[in-house]
Structures are given as C-alpha cells and as structure tokens.
Design a protein around this motif. Structure first.
Motif, PDB file in Angstrom:
ATOM      1  N   TYR A 165       0.800  -1.260  -0.066  1.00  0.00           N
ATOM      2  CA  TYR A 165      -0.106   0.135   0.235  1.00  0.00           C
ATOM      3  C   TYR A 165       0.819   1.206   0.225  1.00  0.00           C
ATOM      4  O   TYR A 165       0.781   1.903  -0.610  1.00  0.00           O
ATOM      5  CB  TYR A 165      -0.928  -0.211   1.269  1.00  0.00           C
ATOM      6  N   HIS A 194       0.457   0.479  -4.726  1.00  0.00           N
ATOM      7  CA  HIS A 194      -0.267  -0.566  -5.084  1.00  0.00           C
ATOM      8  C   HIS A 194      -1.551  -0.622  -4.674  1.00  0.00           C
ATOM      9  O   HIS A 194      -1.829  -0.667  -3.266  1.00  0.00           O
ATOM     10  CB  HIS A 194       0.370  -1.878  -5.049  1.00  0.00           C
ATOM     11  N   PRO A 195      -2.538  -1.188  -5.393  1.00  0.00           N
ATOM     12  CA  PRO A 195      -3.867  -1.273  -4.582  1.00  0.00           C
ATOM     13  C   PRO A 195      -3.769  -2.838  -3.881  1.00  0.00           C
ATOM     14  O   PRO A 195      -2.918  -3.413  -4.343  1.00  0.00           O
ATOM     15  CB  PRO A 195      -4.789  -1.557  -5.929  1.00  0.00           C
ATOM     16  N   THR A 246     -11.579  -4.279  -4.202  1.00  0.00           N
ATOM     17  CA  THR A 246     -10.279  -3.835  -4.303  1.00  0.00           C
ATOM     18  C   THR A 246     -10.012  -2.616  -3.530  1.00  0.00           C
ATOM     19  O   THR A 246     -10.903  -1.681  -3.957  1.00  0.00           O
ATOM     20  CB  THR A 246      -9.844  -3.567  -5.845  1.00  0.00           C
ATOM     21  N   LEU A 247      -8.863  -2.319  -2.621  1.00  0.00           N
ATOM     22  CA  LEU A 247      -8.593  -1.282  -2.073  1.00  0.00           C
ATOM     23  C   LEU A 247      -7.776  -0.044  -3.004  1.00  0.00           C
ATOM     24  O   LEU A 247      -6.728  -0.531  -3.531  1.00  0.00           O
ATOM     25  CB  LEU A 247      -7.846  -1.394  -0.919  1.00  0.00           C
ATOM     26  N   LYS A 248      -8.423   0.631  -3.570  1.00  0.00           N
ATOM     27  CA  LYS A 248      -8.146   1.820  -4.338  1.00  0.00           C
ATOM     28  C   LYS A 248      -6.941   2.648  -3.567  1.00  0.00           C
ATOM     29  O   LYS A 248      -7.147   3.307  -2.369  1.00  0.00           O
ATOM     30  CB  LYS A 248      -8.938   2.725  -5.119  1.00  0.00           C
ATOM     31  N   ASN A 249      -5.686   2.864  -4.153  1.00  0.00           N
ATOM     32  CA  ASN A 249      -4.697   3.422  -3.365  1.00  0.00           C
ATOM     33  C   ASN A 249      -4.953   5.012  -3.458  1.00  0.00           C
ATOM     34  O   ASN A 249      -4.703   5.667  -4.476  1.00  0.00           O
ATOM     35  CB  ASN A 249      -3.362   3.023  -3.696  1.00  0.00           C
ATOM     36  N   TYR A 250      -5.155   5.601  -2.358  1.00  0.00           N
ATOM     37  CA  TYR A 250      -4.974   7.246  -2.284  1.00  0.00           C
ATOM     38  C   TYR A 250      -3.952   7.776  -1.491  1.00  0.00           C
ATOM     39  O   TYR A 250      -4.093   8.853  -1.096  1.00  0.00           O
ATOM     40  CB  TYR A 250      -6.315   7.659  -1.593  1.00  0.00           C
ATOM     41  N   SER A 273      -5.984  -6.413  -3.280  1.00  0.00           N
ATOM     42  CA  SER A 273      -7.091  -6.788  -4.058  1.00  0.00           C
ATOM     43  C   SER A 273      -7.586  -7.983  -2.899  1.00  0.00           C
ATOM     44  O   SER A 273      -6.932  -8.486  -2.076  1.00  0.00           O
ATOM     45  CB  SER A 273      -6.883  -7.620  -5.167  1.00  0.00           C
ATOM     46  N   ALA A 278      -9.083   5.481   1.957  1.00  0.00           N
ATOM     47  CA  ALA A 278      -8.828   4.748   0.515  1.00  0.00           C
ATOM     48  C   ALA A 278     -10.499   4.365   0.208  1.00  0.00           C
ATOM     49  O   ALA A 278     -11.291   4.062   1.049  1.00  0.00           O
ATOM     50  CB  ALA A 278      -7.918   3.629   0.630  1.00  0.00           C
TER      51      ALA A 278
END
Length: 121
Positions: free
Chosen positions: A75, A79-80, A109-113, A82, A103
C-alpha cells in the motif's frame, strides 16, 4: 458515533476545511493551509482527505480496514490491495492501529489514495 468539531467549516474552491474559531478572517489573503483539510468535492461527491484520515482514530469512523504487514508494504509503495470482502465505500486504512488516510474499496479492491510524495518501496 458523532465527532464534535471545534471550529468553523470553510470552503476554498472545491476543498473543505475545518478552521479554528480563533483563526482570523483571511478574505483576500493567500494562505497555504488555514486549518484541517477535510476533503474535496469532485463530480458531485465528497472525497475525504489524507489529513482527515490522519487526524481521526478508529473509534471516530464507522468503516475501517486494517492492513497486514505485507499489504502495508504494498500500500505505501502505491499498489492497490485486492481480494477484500468488504462493501464498496470509503474506509480509514490502518496498520498496527495507526491511521494511514482514507481509501476507497470498489469490487473488493482497495484503491490507493496514499499521497505520491510519501510513497516508498
């Protein structure tokens, strides 16, 4: 859970800030940060900020996701993540009980913020 806000809410462009009550009015003066950046309005929705995620504790939010050491490393490298079995929405990301900002989870999928300037490999 309800969080008590100490200050006043102000909008600057598309950004929402929590400004301390004692902070003077600054109309016409350029200031880098006049309070806690709560988030940004984008395309008819509100996206919570990294600063807000760092300021809140897990007791103050309703949705959190805790990362393992392996997922934490991925993270913070940008990277995202999954394979999460959680409903879609915004989550406070934590590792070892410490907040890492917000996020978004979409379809498992955890989108990376995580801010690009803070990422490392």
């Amino acid at each position: 859970m309800q969080v008590e806000l100490a200050g006043r809410l102000e909008v600057f462009g598309d950004a929402l800030y929590l400004v301390p009550e004692a902070f003077p009015q600054t109309h016409g003066i350029r200031i880098a940060r006049n309070g806690l950046h709560l988030g940004t309005y984008k395309k008819k929705r509100f996206e919570p900020s990294f600063a807000l995620g760092m300021a809140l504790t897990t007791d103050e939010v309703s949705q959190t996701v805790s990362l393992s050491e392996e997922n934490f490393k991925a993270y913070v490298a940008g990277h995202p993540i999954s394979g999460l079995q959680l409903p879609n929405g915004w989550y406070l990301v934590t590792a070892l009980g410490n907040g890492l900002g917000f996020a978004k989870i979409a379809n498992g999928t955890l989108k990376n913020y995580y801010p690009k300037g803070l990422r490392y490999t």
